[in-house]
Design a protein around this motif. Structure first.
Motif, PDB file in Angstrom:
ATOM      1  N   THR A 148      -5.959  -8.477   4.290  1.00 25.22           N
ATOM      2  CA  THR A 148      -6.422  -7.122   3.967  1.00 25.22           C
ATOM      3  C   THR A 148      -6.882  -6.408   5.235  1.00 25.22           C
ATOM      4  OG1 THR A 148      -7.059  -7.855   1.755  1.00 25.22           O
ATOM      5  CG2 THR A 148      -7.968  -5.765   2.518  1.00 25.22           C
ATOM      6  N   TYR A 161      -8.851  -1.882  -9.626  1.00 25.72           N
ATOM      7  CA  TYR A 161      -8.712  -3.199 -10.244  1.00 25.72           C
ATOM      8  C   TYR A 161      -9.540  -3.250 -11.516  1.00 25.72           C
ATOM      9  CZ  TYR A 161     -13.123  -4.133  -7.753  1.00 25.72           C
ATOM     10  OH  TYR A 161     -14.402  -4.063  -7.270  1.00 25.72           O
ATOM     11  N   PHE A 218     -15.885  -1.874   0.665  1.00 18.75           N
ATOM     12  CA  PHE A 218     -15.488  -0.933  -0.380  1.00 18.75           C
ATOM     13  C   PHE A 218     -16.675  -0.715  -1.313  1.00 18.75           C
ATOM     14  CE2 PHE A 218     -11.450  -2.256   1.217  1.00 18.75           C
ATOM     15  CZ  PHE A 218     -10.554  -1.229   0.939  1.00 18.75           C
ATOM     16  N   TYR A 226     -13.206  -6.999  -2.061  1.00 17.03           N
ATOM     17  CA  TYR A 226     -13.349  -5.624  -1.610  1.00 17.03           C
ATOM     18  C   TYR A 226     -14.784  -5.291  -1.212  1.00 17.03           C
ATOM     19  CZ  TYR A 226      -8.604  -5.329  -3.265  1.00 17.03           C
ATOM     20  OH  TYR A 226      -7.259  -5.564  -3.438  1.00 17.03           O
ATOM     21  N   VAL A 248      -8.781   1.325  -3.788  1.00 12.01           N
ATOM     22  CA  VAL A 248      -8.077   0.275  -4.519  1.00 12.01           C
ATOM     23  C   VAL A 248      -8.638   0.234  -5.934  1.00 12.01           C
ATOM     24  CG1 VAL A 248      -9.626  -1.573  -3.740  1.00 12.01           C
ATOM     25  CG2 VAL A 248      -7.318  -2.132  -4.503  1.00 12.01           C
ATOM     26  N   LYS A 251      -8.627 -12.005   2.631  1.00 10.23           N
ATOM     27  CA  LYS A 251      -9.494 -11.135   3.420  1.00 10.23           C
ATOM     28  C   LYS A 251      -8.869 -10.840   4.781  1.00 10.23           C
ATOM     29  CE  LYS A 251     -14.294 -10.549   4.763  1.00 10.23           C
ATOM     30  NZ  LYS A 251     -15.656 -11.100   4.609  1.00 10.23           N
ATOM     31  N   ALA A 299     -11.363 -10.002  -7.046  1.00 12.41           N
ATOM     32  CA  ALA A 299     -11.068  -8.732  -6.383  1.00 12.41           C
ATOM     33  C   ALA A 299     -12.359  -8.029  -5.994  1.00 12.41           C
ATOM     34  CB  ALA A 299     -10.225  -7.837  -7.290  1.00 12.41           C
ATOM     35  N   HIS A 300     -13.318  -8.043  -6.886  1.00 12.28           N
ATOM     36  CA  HIS A 300     -14.597  -7.381  -6.599  1.00 12.28           C
ATOM     37  C   HIS A 300     -15.256  -7.987  -5.364  1.00 12.28           C
ATOM     38  CE1 HIS A 300     -18.227  -5.116  -7.287  1.00 12.28           C
ATOM     39  NE2 HIS A 300     -18.911  -6.233  -7.160  1.00 12.28           N
ATOM     40  N   TYR A 357       0.844  -1.200   0.000  1.00 14.46           N
ATOM     41  CA  TYR A 357       0.000   0.000   0.000  1.00 14.46           C
ATOM     42  C   TYR A 357       0.874   1.243   0.000  1.00 14.46           C
ATOM     43  CZ  TYR A 357       0.893   0.272   5.061  1.00 14.46           C
ATOM     44  OH  TYR A 357       1.491   0.357   6.291  1.00 14.46           O
ATOM     45  N   LYS A 374     -13.300   2.751   0.451  1.00 12.44           N
ATOM     46  CA  LYS A 374     -13.812   2.424   1.786  1.00 12.44           C
ATOM     47  C   LYS A 374     -13.664   3.678   2.629  1.00 12.44           C
ATOM     48  CE  LYS A 374     -13.209  -0.731   5.718  1.00 12.44           C
ATOM     49  NZ  LYS A 374     -14.549  -1.273   5.768  1.00 12.44           N
TER      50      LYS A 374
END
Length: 151
Positions: free
Chosen positions: A96, A116, A132, A127, A114, A93, A123-124, A65, A147
């Motif tokens: 993260t 993507y 998010f 998050y 983020v 998860k 990824a969807h 990050y 987020k």
């Protein structure tokens, strides 16, 4: 999968090479740069913070990050990947969440962003499950989800 079996450790001389040898599925390769590229990028952009993801004391993933705010007045997650042999266990998860805890110590911490590829279903799902939201932000071929942090 128990979250206490997952930890993130700052990239160092003992774990960087293992991160470089991790693999993703062929399908995922079109969505993410190799870890070696991300590690190299972090050496030229010191605000990027790379970490190895451990599961039961074994390196199984990589994340990174930015420790300075960027677009959308947020701190950006640059990479999260879990080796193909360890996916689907909740490791990404859990890692993260640990990363978000580290990011929470940054100044003026109000948004995490983020980006993507819109077709990256994994990824969807990850998050979205962490809160998010897609607010319609697009950067080139990527969508950016946000987020909002409330104290």
């Amino acid at each position: 999968m128990m979250n206490e079996n997952v930890k993130i450790v700052e990239l160092n001389a003992e774990n960087w090479y293992e991160c470089c040898t991790l693999e993703i599925s062929m399908e995922q390769q079109k969505y993410i740069e190799p870890n070696a590229i991300s590690i190299a990028q972090s050496k030229f952009e010191p605000s990027l913070k790379p970490y190895a993801i451990y599961f039961e004391e074994k390196v199984v993933g990589f994340l990174m990050y930015n420790s300075v705010q960027e677009e959308l007045d947020g701190y950006w997650i640059y990479r999260i990947m879990v080796d193909k042999d360890f996916q689907g266990k909740g490791i990404g998860k859990a890692a993260t969440k640990l990363m978000i805890s580290k990011m929470a110590t940054l100044p003026n911490f109000k948004h995490i962003v983020v980006g993507y590829h819109p077709e990256n279903v994994g990824a969807h799902k990850l998050y979205a499950s962490l809160g998010f939201i897609d607010e319609g932000h697009r950067f080139g071929k990527e969508m950016a989800v946000v987020k909002h942090i409330t104290v």
